[in-house]
Design a protein around this motif. Structure first.
Motif, PDB file in Angstrom:
ATOM      1  N   SER A   1       0.831  -1.206   0.000  1.00  0.00           N
ATOM      2  CA  SER A   1       0.000   0.000   0.000  1.00  0.00           C
ATOM      3  C   SER A   1       0.862   1.252   0.000  1.00  0.00           C
ATOM      4  CB  SER A   1      -0.922  -0.006   1.213  1.00  0.00           C
ATOM      5  OG  SER A   1      -0.125  -0.194   2.354  1.00  0.00           O
ATOM      6  N   ASP A   2       2.163   1.092   0.167  1.00  0.00           N
ATOM      7  CA  ASP A   2       3.042   2.250   0.258  1.00  0.00           C
ATOM      8  C   ASP A   2       4.227   2.042  -0.691  1.00  0.00           C
ATOM      9  OD1 ASP A   2       4.624   4.338   0.999  1.00  0.00           O
ATOM     10  OD2 ASP A   2       4.573   3.909   3.154  1.00  0.00           O
ATOM     11  N   TYR A   3       4.213   2.761  -1.792  1.00  0.00           N
ATOM     12  CA  TYR A   3       5.301   2.585  -2.757  1.00  0.00           C
ATOM     13  C   TYR A   3       5.592   3.903  -3.456  1.00  0.00           C
ATOM     14  CZ  TYR A   3       1.734   2.740  -6.377  1.00  0.00           C
ATOM     15  OH  TYR A   3       0.714   3.146  -7.187  1.00  0.00           O
ATOM     16  N   SER A   4       6.768   3.987  -4.086  1.00  0.00           N
ATOM     17  CA  SER A   4       7.070   5.152  -4.918  1.00  0.00           C
ATOM     18  C   SER A   4       7.797   4.673  -6.162  1.00  0.00           C
ATOM     19  CB  SER A   4       7.953   6.136  -4.150  1.00  0.00           C
ATOM     20  OG  SER A   4       9.218   5.533  -3.947  1.00  0.00           O
ATOM     21  N   VAL A   5       7.672   5.450  -7.232  1.00  0.00           N
ATOM     22  CA  VAL A   5       8.353   5.086  -8.476  1.00  0.00           C
ATOM     23  C   VAL A   5       9.125   6.303  -8.968  1.00  0.00           C
ATOM     24  CG1 VAL A   5       8.058   4.270 -10.850  1.00  0.00           C
ATOM     25  CG2 VAL A   5       6.487   3.498  -9.076  1.00  0.00           C
ATOM     26  N   MET A   6      10.418   6.098  -9.232  1.00  0.00           N
ATOM     27  CA  MET A   6      11.240   7.171  -9.807  1.00  0.00           C
ATOM     28  C   MET A   6      11.619   6.744 -11.223  1.00  0.00           C
ATOM     29  SD  MET A   6      11.875   9.244  -7.175  1.00  0.00           S
ATOM     30  CE  MET A   6      13.455  10.079  -7.314  1.00  0.00           C
ATOM     31  N   LEU A   7      11.579   7.703 -12.139  1.00  0.00           N
ATOM     32  CA  LEU A   7      12.033   7.413 -13.495  1.00  0.00           C
ATOM     33  C   LEU A   7      13.145   8.406 -13.817  1.00  0.00           C
ATOM     34  CD1 LEU A   7      11.784   6.036 -16.254  1.00  0.00           C
ATOM     35  CD2 LEU A   7       9.917   7.590 -16.799  1.00  0.00           C
ATOM     36  N   ASN A   8      14.323   7.889 -14.087  1.00  0.00           N
ATOM     37  CA  ASN A   8      15.509   8.729 -14.337  1.00  0.00           C
ATOM     38  C   ASN A   8      15.662   9.821 -13.278  1.00  0.00           C
ATOM     39  OD1 ASN A   8      16.126   7.209 -16.558  1.00  0.00           O
ATOM     40  ND2 ASN A   8      14.954   8.496 -17.960  1.00  0.00           N
ATOM     41  N   GLY A   9      15.448   9.434 -12.047  1.00  0.00           N
ATOM     42  CA  GLY A   9      15.712  10.345 -10.935  1.00  0.00           C
ATOM     43  C   GLY A   9      14.564  11.251 -10.542  1.00  0.00           C
ATOM     44  N   THR A  10      13.484  11.254 -11.289  1.00  0.00           N
ATOM     45  CA  THR A  10      12.353  12.090 -10.848  1.00  0.00           C
ATOM     46  C   THR A  10      11.112  11.217 -10.620  1.00  0.00           C
ATOM     47  OG1 THR A  10      11.852  12.575 -13.132  1.00  0.00           O
ATOM     48  CG2 THR A  10      13.008  14.296 -11.940  1.00  0.00           C
ATOM     49  N   ILE A  11      10.246  11.728  -9.755  1.00  0.00           N
ATOM     50  CA  ILE A  11       9.058  10.926  -9.406  1.00  0.00           C
ATOM     51  C   ILE A  11       8.202  10.696 -10.642  1.00  0.00           C
ATOM     52  CG2 ILE A  11       6.878  11.010  -8.119  1.00  0.00           C
ATOM     53  CD1 ILE A  11       8.425  12.289  -5.862  1.00  0.00           C
ATOM     54  N   ALA A  12       7.841   9.442 -10.846  1.00  0.00           N
ATOM     55  CA  ALA A  12       7.034   9.123 -12.028  1.00  0.00           C
ATOM     56  C   ALA A  12       5.595   8.878 -11.600  1.00  0.00           C
ATOM     57  CB  ALA A  12       7.578   7.870 -12.698  1.00  0.00           C
TER      58      ALA A  12
END
Ligand code: FUB
Ligand code: ZN
Length: 638
Positions: A482-493
């Motif tokens: 339920s708690d996740y984050s995604v970064m794409l090339n260093g920025t939040i996606a």
């Protein structure tokens, strides 16, 4: 309708981490061990010998169970999967040699089942409960995997002769057998063979078998009565005329057979582009996973006919939960993902692959569980007639040894399960340390995953794409997270969520790095209140990994422990299982009966608050019984 393609075993390489570890066990330890067993080195197992006798290369008579051939077929299937990713000349030579004996053993008309060939040739195709189609199906699967892994056609050609034979024998024609026989798998095998060879007739025969079971559910029963066969596995047809509900409406009958039937049905529903049948498959999947699946991914409630019973009947100590049944559940889930990209299917695959399936093999690759209990007490296994099928420790082999080689082919074919794609989209279903080369829409895309998942929640994905073009990379967000984050090339996606997948829609030229961080902390899970067995209990999980407690850490009488779920769980990193990875143990706070209780020896006594505080240590279920034998339970009193 959008259909997704899954990779072949050589398009993805799993090279480390949790899943790589289990593939190594299978390739380096289990395959050589199983080969020795099949050659009789453990206890005179006759599997390979039966083929040599049938081929006229040795003298003697058949021995073993009538479907003994499938153990070797599954082993060759597993070898094919393994060779696709890692060359091993000695293993390949060994397999080539036995394959040439198998080919020699095949009758000129394509028939191959050493039991019938050697014991009762006059009875071929006469017994409605026979395992002939099961033997044929496994050998076809072996032929395909070996061809995919080595490019060698000998067993694939034999597989085509097997399939041609079945096409002649079964079907609606005047001189054909109308209907089907015993244990499923031929349906999946035929569809796979059709896609490799382009021969549509194999697919049509698979459809014939599936629809025959649906339209003539009583066919087997009529036959079996005629033959005086008392067996009733309840999964011969989709509709069962003598039961309240049919296996067409609800999952009933033999757990493995049902999964193989539904997997074949999903294959046919896809190939025939039949949305009604596809939805029907989805309903059956929902039925089994929402009310008849153990938290470990096990299925099959009772040893009586190895079957399901009724919704929410999930006993922890007398269950069946056969390894092959959960393998079948993975087959079914993966086939559904081909036409409905829903994370619930991959969540179930992950549940099986992180829990029941790795638990079924020891770190030495030489010991296996067939039945996978959620609660074990060694004395009960020896003395209770309800538990004689439950083994408290992994066994070197079984008389009916369907599970060990099936597990080998399943775990060695894991690369096929990670991704799927259509023209403009790649779905990432499972996270595993790996490298893949995929070609959606003809463009070559490589994806590298760096991760210790499921033991840790971070996944780094490097996506390399030669040509710029719009493409959706769909990341599964697991049901537990339920708690996740995604970064794409260093920025939040950010992206749209669709059926449990986070869609990253971009032009993916050059190199890109995606970092998926899933917060992985231990939590308590409880069961639906309809599951009587689990009332007043809870289970610890951490990410997709289900935990259990063992006597080794917590002393005997695990049923005496009550955990206090209000006290936060803590973690400690351990490396105390020989051959296994570093893992996280979870500590809960709990209590036990007081040592000095004056009622210690009474059978019944007045209830008091007479308890002492203890800490309760839980370890991943997949390594239970690895350090020493003893009590184990997944569900803990709270
Ligand atoms: O009948 C062959 C195999 O034996 C089944 O798949 C298993 O469930 C076991 O019954
Ligand atoms: Zn089995």
């Amino acid at each position: 309708m959008r259909y997704y393609q899954f990779p072949k075993a050589d398009e993805v390489r799993i090279d480390g981490g949790f899943f790589g570890h289990y593939m190594d066990i299978m390739a380096d330890k289990a395959l050589p061990y199983q080969w020795k067993v099949l050659n009789g080195e453990l206890d005179g197992n006759p599997t390979v010998r039966n083929f040599y006798i049938a081929a006229g290369l040795e003298t003697g008579s058949f021995s073993g169970v009538p479907y003994q051939d499938t153990d070797l077929a599954k082993w060759i299937d597993a070898v094919g999967c393994s060779l696709a990713g890692r060359k091993n000349e000695e293993l390949e030579r060994t397999a080539d040699k036995v394959i040439s004996a198998i080919v020699k053993a095949q009758d000129p008309d394509g028939y191959l089942d050493t039991y019938y060939q050697l014991v009762c040739p006059e009875k071929k195709w006469t017994d409605p409960e026979s395992h002939e189609l099961y033997c044929f199906g496994h050998m076809i699967e072996a032929g395909i995997s070996y061809y995919e892994g080595t490019g060698k056609r000998a067993l694939l050609d034999a597989a085509c002769r097997l399939a041609d034979h079945v096409c002649r024998v079964f079907g609606p024609g005047e001189n054909q057998i109308h209907g089907y026989r015993g244990h499923e798998i031929i349906e999946m095998a035929l569809v796979r063979l059709a896609s490799i060879t382009g021969r549509k007739q194999y697919e049509q025969l698979a459809e014939y078998f599936i629809t025959a079971r649906r339209d003539h559910p009583d066919l087997f029963y009529q036959d079996s009565r005629r033959e005086g066969n008392p067996l009733d596995y309840g999964c011969w047809g989709w509709g069962d005329p003598e039961r309240e509900s049919s296996s067409y409406e609800h999952v009933t009958g033999h757990a493995v057979r049902a999964m193989y039937l539904y997997s074949g049905m999903a294959d046919v529903a896809r190939e025939m582009n039949d949305p009604a049948m596809q939805n029907h498959c989805a309903e059956l999947f929902r039925d089994v996973t929402e009310s008849q699946m153990y938290v470990t991914g096990g299925i099959g409630t009772t040893s009586v006919l190895e079957a399901y019973t009724y919704p929410y009947d999930l006993p922890n100590g007398t269950m069946y939960a056969e390894t092959c049944a959960s393998i079948g559940l993975c087959f079914f889930a993966q086939r559904l993902l081909r036409f409905q990209n829903r994370s619930s299917y991959a969540d179930v695959m992950e549940r099986c692959l992180c829990n029941i399936l790795p638990a079924a093999v020891a770190q030495d690759g030489k010991h296996y569980f067939y039945v996978n209990p959620l609660e074990v007490n060694e004395e009960a296994c020896r003395k209770s007639p309800l538990k004689t099928h439950v083994k408290p420790v992994r066994q070197p082999w079984y008389e009916c040894a369907c599970c060990p080689p099936n597990l080998a082919r399943m775990l060695l074919s894991l690369p096929r399960y990670l991704y799927s794609w259509a023209e403009d989209r790649i779905n990432i279903h499972l996270y595993a340390q790996s490298e893949a080369k995929l070609c959606p829409g003809g463009r070559e895309i490589t994806i590298e995953q760096q991760t210790e998942y499921p033991l840790h929640g971070e996944v780094r994905l490097r996506v390399r794409c030669g040509v710029s073009a719009p493409l959706t990379v769909a990341l599964r967000i697991p049901d537990w997270c339920s708690d996740y984050s995604v970064m794409l090339n260093g920025t939040i996606a950010t992206g749209k969520m669709e059926d449990g997948y986070l869609l990253l829609e971009r032009d993916w030229e050059g190199n890109a790095e995606i970092v998926l961080q899933m917060k992985m902390a231990p939590v308590w899970l409880r069961a639906n209140r309809n599951v009587r067995e689990d009332c007043g209990k809870a289970v610890i999980s951490r990410g997709p990994v289900i935990y259990c407690i063992e006597e080794k850490d917590n002393g005997e009488l695990l049923q005496d422990i009550e955990a206090d779920y209000r006290v936060p769980l803590t973690e400690t990193v351990r490396r105390d299982v020989d051959g296994f990875l570093r893992y996280t143990a979870v500590i809960a706070c709990g209590s036990r009966s007081a040592e000095q209780s004056g009622h210690r020896n009474c059978l019944y006594y007045p209830l008091t608050e007479d308890r002492r505080t203890v800490s309760v240590t839980a370890i991943p279920y997949c390594i239970w019984g690895e350090r020493t034998a003893g009590e184990m339970t997944v569900w803990i009193n709270i």
